[in-house]
Motif scaffolding. Structure first.
Motif, PDB file in Angstrom:
ATOM      1  N   GLU A  93      53.228   9.984 111.252  1.00  0.00           N
ATOM      2  CA  GLU A  93      51.901  10.194 111.833  1.00  0.00           C
ATOM      3  C   GLU A  93      51.867  11.478 112.652  1.00  0.00           C
ATOM      4  N   GLU A  94      52.913  11.737 113.428  1.00  0.00           N
ATOM      5  CA  GLU A  94      52.972  12.977 114.204  1.00  0.00           C
ATOM      6  C   GLU A  94      52.962  14.211 113.299  1.00  0.00           C
ATOM      7  N   ALA A  95      53.529  14.070 112.090  1.00  0.00           N
ATOM      8  CA  ALA A  95      53.565  15.183 111.142  1.00  0.00           C
ATOM      9  C   ALA A  95      52.237  15.407 110.437  1.00  0.00           C
ATOM     10  N   GLY A  96      51.334  14.401 110.494  1.00  0.00           N
ATOM     11  CA  GLY A  96      50.022  14.586 109.898  1.00  0.00           C
ATOM     12  C   GLY A  96      49.578  13.522 108.919  1.00  0.00           C
ATOM     13  N   ALA A  97      50.334  12.452 108.768  1.00  0.00           N
ATOM     14  CA  ALA A  97      49.950  11.390 107.841  1.00  0.00           C
ATOM     15  C   ALA A  97      48.732  10.629 108.347  1.00  0.00           C
ATOM     16  N   SER A  98      47.771  10.403 107.466  1.00  0.00           N
ATOM     17  CA  SER A  98      46.595   9.602 107.798  1.00  0.00           C
ATOM     18  C   SER A  98      46.770   8.138 107.413  1.00  0.00           C
ATOM     19  N   ALA A  99      47.633   7.892 106.435  1.00  0.00           N
ATOM     20  CA  ALA A  99      47.955   6.533 106.005  1.00  0.00           C
ATOM     21  C   ALA A  99      49.405   6.525 105.544  1.00  0.00           C
ATOM     22  N   ILE A 100      50.107   5.450 105.875  1.00  0.00           N
ATOM     23  CA  ILE A 100      51.529   5.361 105.569  1.00  0.00           C
ATOM     24  C   ILE A 100      51.780   4.081 104.784  1.00  0.00           C
ATOM     25  N   GLN A 101      52.388   4.246 103.633  1.00  0.00           N
ATOM     26  CA  GLN A 101      52.623   3.132 102.714  1.00  0.00           C
ATOM     27  C   GLN A 101      54.067   2.662 102.795  1.00  0.00           C
ATOM     28  N   ILE A 102      54.242   1.348 102.975  1.00  0.00           N
ATOM     29  CA  ILE A 102      55.571   0.739 103.028  1.00  0.00           C
ATOM     30  C   ILE A 102      55.597  -0.428 102.049  1.00  0.00           C
ATOM     31  N   GLU A 103      56.672  -0.542 101.292  1.00  0.00           N
ATOM     32  CA  GLU A 103      56.740  -1.560 100.244  1.00  0.00           C
ATOM     33  C   GLU A 103      57.729  -2.670 100.572  1.00  0.00           C
ATOM     34  N   ASP A 104      57.591  -3.778  99.843  1.00  0.00           N
ATOM     35  CA  ASP A 104      58.437  -4.937 100.108  1.00  0.00           C
ATOM     36  C   ASP A 104      59.605  -5.076  99.133  1.00  0.00           C
ATOM     37  N   GLN A 105      60.075  -3.947  98.629  1.00  0.00           N
ATOM     38  CA  GLN A 105      61.263  -3.967  97.774  1.00  0.00           C
ATOM     39  C   GLN A 105      62.538  -4.003  98.591  1.00  0.00           C
ATOM     40  N   VAL A 106      63.581  -4.519  97.980  1.00  0.00           N
ATOM     41  CA  VAL A 106      64.929  -4.422  98.545  1.00  0.00           C
ATOM     42  C   VAL A 106      65.384  -2.970  98.458  1.00  0.00           C
TER      43      VAL A 106
END
Length: 204
Positions: A93-106
């Motif tokens: 977010e500090e770098a400029g991301a407006s949305a951050i995607q995180i997945e539920d994979q191992v």
């Protein structure tokens, strides 16, 4: 900069460096998607979660410096467990991301359209979402579930509802296999969805 959720429907091109993002903005797109697969491919690497948080953060910053539209950032599994996810969201977010995607994979993860994926427990993913929610200031949190190909559609749908309840803003159901599956998922949810259209893989 507009809020991604201001639009009922938004077509977002995948980008992998500042030049591709600049071209997308000049063509009139309202946002760009920094693809983990695209970024790793541009570095001659497979989409197996091998890039570092530093490499991703630097690319987000470089794109943000030359564009004025929202950047959706694919952060794979969040670069670790709960504390790592917190730091990942802070830095992106500090770098400029407006949305951050995180997945539920191992972890280490695989491209969402490959066979042989595994998913973490629902409780583990909930911990990651809570950490991401605590870390962000204004960025949106996108929770991706790969459960469709591993444990089935109903589990993917149930996980999606849990992830929203625990603080995610958008759900990305990865690797749905046809139009009917997308319709079924949308008909049984009341929150924003991200659909991945690619030139290969399980989704037409």
């Amino acid at each position: 900069m507009s809020n991604l959720l201001d639009n009922k429907f938004l077509s977002v091109p995948g980008v992998y460096n500042p030049f591709s993002a600049m071209l997308a903005e000049r063509k009139g797109f309202k946002a760009v998607y920094l693809s983990g697969g695209g970024l790793t491919a541009s570095m001659g690497l497979p989409d197996l979660g091998v890039i570092t948080l530093t490499e991703l953060t630097n690319m987000v910053r470089s794109i943000h410096e030359i564009t004025d539209i929202p950047i959706i950032v694919d952060a794979d599994t969040g670069f670790g467990e709960t504390l790592s996810v917190y730091r990942t969201v802070k830095l992106l977010e500090e770098a400029g991301a407006s949305a951050i995607q995180i997945e539920d994979q191992v972890s280490p993860k695989r491209c969402g359209h490959l066979n042989g994926k595994e998913v973490i427990s629902r409780d583990n993913m909930v911990e990651k979402i809570r950490a991401a929610n605590a870390a962000r200031k204004n960025a949106l949190i996108i929770a991706r579930t790969d459960a469709r190909a591993v444990t089935g559609m109903e589990d993917a749908l149930s996980r999606a509802k849990t992830y929203i309840k625990e603080g995610a803003d958008i759900i990305f159901p990865e690797a749905l296999t046809d139009r009917d599956e997308f319709k079924y998922f949308a008909d049984n949810t009341d929150f924003p969805l991200l659909a991945n259209m690619t030139e290969f893989g399980k989704t037409p």
